[in-house]
Design a protein around this motif. Structure first.
Motif, PDB file in Angstrom:
ATOM      1  N   TYR A  76       0.928  -1.210  -0.305  1.00 34.79           N
ATOM      2  CA  TYR A  76       0.275  -0.173  -0.215  1.00 34.79           C
ATOM      3  C   TYR A  76       0.868   1.263  -0.046  1.00 34.79           C
ATOM      4  O   TYR A  76       1.893   1.259   0.956  1.00 34.79           O
ATOM      5  CB  TYR A  76      -1.593   0.158   1.205  1.00 34.79           C
ATOM      6  CG  TYR A  76      -1.606  -0.763   1.254  1.00 34.79           C
ATOM      7  CD1 TYR A  76      -2.933  -0.668   0.302  1.00 34.79           C
ATOM      8  CD2 TYR A  76      -1.926  -2.366   1.815  1.00 34.79           C
ATOM      9  CE1 TYR A  76      -4.712  -1.334   0.273  1.00 34.79           C
ATOM     10  CE2 TYR A  76      -2.639  -2.620   1.766  1.00 34.79           C
ATOM     11  CZ  TYR A  76      -4.363  -3.013   0.572  1.00 34.79           C
ATOM     12  OH  TYR A  76      -5.082  -3.612   0.751  1.00 34.79           O
ATOM     13  N   PRO A  77       0.417   2.407  -0.702  1.00 33.08           N
ATOM     14  CA  PRO A  77       1.313   3.682  -0.856  1.00 33.08           C
ATOM     15  C   PRO A  77       2.274   4.337   0.688  1.00 33.08           C
ATOM     16  O   PRO A  77       3.270   4.381   0.963  1.00 33.08           O
ATOM     17  CB  PRO A  77       0.870   4.457  -1.800  1.00 33.08           C
ATOM     18  CG  PRO A  77      -0.712   3.525  -1.603  1.00 33.08           C
ATOM     19  CD  PRO A  77      -0.744   2.120  -1.595  1.00 33.08           C
ATOM     20  N   PRO A 113       6.378   3.421  -8.495  1.00 28.85           N
ATOM     21  CA  PRO A 113       5.855   4.753  -8.113  1.00 28.85           C
ATOM     22  C   PRO A 113       4.697   4.837  -7.003  1.00 28.85           C
ATOM     23  O   PRO A 113       3.817   4.381  -7.734  1.00 28.85           O
ATOM     24  CB  PRO A 113       6.008   5.272  -9.515  1.00 28.85           C
ATOM     25  CG  PRO A 113       6.930   4.036 -10.049  1.00 28.85           C
ATOM     26  CD  PRO A 113       6.617   2.739 -10.080  1.00 28.85           C
ATOM     27  N   VAL A 114       4.998   5.765  -6.738  1.00 27.12           N
ATOM     28  CA  VAL A 114       3.404   6.655  -5.915  1.00 27.12           C
ATOM     29  C   VAL A 114       3.991   8.134  -6.623  1.00 27.12           C
ATOM     30  O   VAL A 114       4.354   8.495  -6.518  1.00 27.12           O
ATOM     31  CB  VAL A 114       4.164   6.556  -4.272  1.00 27.12           C
ATOM     32  CG1 VAL A 114       3.072   7.713  -3.309  1.00 27.12           C
ATOM     33  CG2 VAL A 114       4.406   5.260  -3.914  1.00 27.12           C
ATOM     34  N   THR A 115       1.827   7.869  -7.012  1.00 32.10           N
ATOM     35  CA  THR A 115       1.777   9.320  -7.444  1.00 32.10           C
ATOM     36  C   THR A 115       1.346  10.234  -6.377  1.00 32.10           C
ATOM     37  O   THR A 115       0.316   9.700  -5.585  1.00 32.10           O
ATOM     38  CB  THR A 115       1.157   9.077  -8.189  1.00 32.10           C
ATOM     39  OG1 THR A 115       1.031   8.447  -9.927  1.00 32.10           O
ATOM     40  CG2 THR A 115       0.099  10.255  -8.849  1.00 32.10           C
ATOM     41  N   ALA A 134       0.287  19.192  -7.585  1.00 31.67           N
ATOM     42  CA  ALA A 134       0.761  17.989  -7.525  1.00 31.67           C
ATOM     43  C   ALA A 134      -1.010  17.567  -8.957  1.00 31.67           C
ATOM     44  O   ALA A 134      -1.294  18.778  -9.536  1.00 31.67           O
ATOM     45  CB  ALA A 134      -1.164  17.489  -6.328  1.00 31.67           C
ATOM     46  N   PRO A 135      -1.004  16.220  -9.482  1.00 26.03           N
ATOM     47  CA  PRO A 135      -0.224  15.303  -9.269  1.00 26.03           C
ATOM     48  C   PRO A 135       1.018  15.178  -9.508  1.00 26.03           C
ATOM     49  O   PRO A 135       1.257  15.293 -10.926  1.00 26.03           O
ATOM     50  CB  PRO A 135      -1.078  14.019  -9.787  1.00 26.03           C
ATOM     51  CG  PRO A 135      -1.579  14.794 -11.214  1.00 26.03           C
ATOM     52  CD  PRO A 135      -2.134  16.173 -10.201  1.00 26.03           C
ATOM     53  N   PHE A 136       1.931  14.522  -9.144  1.00 27.45           N
ATOM     54  CA  PHE A 136       3.431  14.611  -9.368  1.00 27.45           C
ATOM     55  C   PHE A 136       3.721  12.931  -9.088  1.00 27.45           C
ATOM     56  O   PHE A 136       2.850  12.065  -8.003  1.00 27.45           O
ATOM     57  CB  PHE A 136       4.507  15.461  -8.890  1.00 27.45           C
ATOM     58  CG  PHE A 136       4.481  15.565  -7.845  1.00 27.45           C
ATOM     59  CD1 PHE A 136       5.254  15.148  -6.522  1.00 27.45           C
ATOM     60  CD2 PHE A 136       3.366  16.762  -6.423  1.00 27.45           C
ATOM     61  CE1 PHE A 136       5.593  15.208  -5.104  1.00 27.45           C
ATOM     62  CE2 PHE A 136       3.402  16.810  -5.746  1.00 27.45           C
ATOM     63  CZ  PHE A 136       3.987  15.824  -4.227  1.00 27.45           C
TER      64      PHE A 136
END
Length: 205
Positions: A76-77, A113-115, A134-136
């Motif tokens: 989970y992020p 990767p996490v956004t 955001a978003p990045f």
């Protein structure tokens, strides 16, 4: 000329010397084991054939290619993403008055990767923007510097002294999308309180 007697049939040429299926009979063992074998010959042969077939089937199962094990699910992020307070920074040019800025470090420990979908804070008298906007996306193995700029829109609704201020960050990766609250610590609380007190000297404004 003397005559020759009748030719004796050779071994295996008599009907009784042949097995039921017409093949030459197996040599008969002697002794007690031989007697037991005579009585249980069919069962012994069937058991032997079954053992051979079972061994062959097991060999085929063990040597056939198997499907690879499924890959483990991504974390989970919120479990792999951290946001830490760095320090106050200069407010970017073109920002409205009654604003202040600070830097945070956003890091992803592992996984895909996490956004960062959005960043917000809980006080109704303050608005927030970030650089980058955001978003990045942040990738595992490094920290990304993010500048947070807060603008005081209503001093009457802004806190006079921030106790345990936090940021709400919406995170997303291939596993899930979550909103996680990050408490940035005592240094952030002190710097936030100092900035708000400097902007909102007169609470009637």
């Amino acid at each position: 000329m003397s005559g020759v007697g009748p030719v004796e049939p050779g071994e295996g040429t008599r009907a009784r010397d042949l097995a039921e299926d017409g093949s030459p009979p197996l040599p008969r063992p002697r002794g007690r084991f031989g007697q037991w074998y005579d009585r249980h010959r069919r069962g012994a042969l069937a058991a032997t054939a079954a053992t051979v077939l079972l061994a062959a089937g097991g060999s085929v199962y063990l040597t056939r290619p198997h499907a690879p094990a499924p890959a483990p699910a991504a974390p989970y992020p919120s479990q792999v993403t951290d946001v830490t307070y760095v320090e106050p920074v200069a407010t970017p040019k073109g920002v409205r008055p009654r604003s202040f800025s600070f830097a945070v470090a956003l890091s992803v420990e592992s996984g895909p990767p996490v956004t960062v979908r959005s960043i917000s804070q809980p006080y109704p008298g303050i608005s927030l923007t970030s650089e980058p906007l955001a978003p990045f996306t942040a990738r595992a193995g490094g920290a990304r510097n993010v500048v947070i700029t807060m603008h005081v829109t209503d001093c009457r609704k802004a806190p006079e002294s921030a106790g345990l201020p936090f940021l709400d960050v919406t995170l997303r990766n291939t596993r899930a999308m979550e909103v996680h609250s990050y408490i940035l610590g005592q240094r952030y609380a002190q710097n936030l309180s100092t900035a708000l007190q400097g902007i909102c000297k007169h609470r009637s404004r």
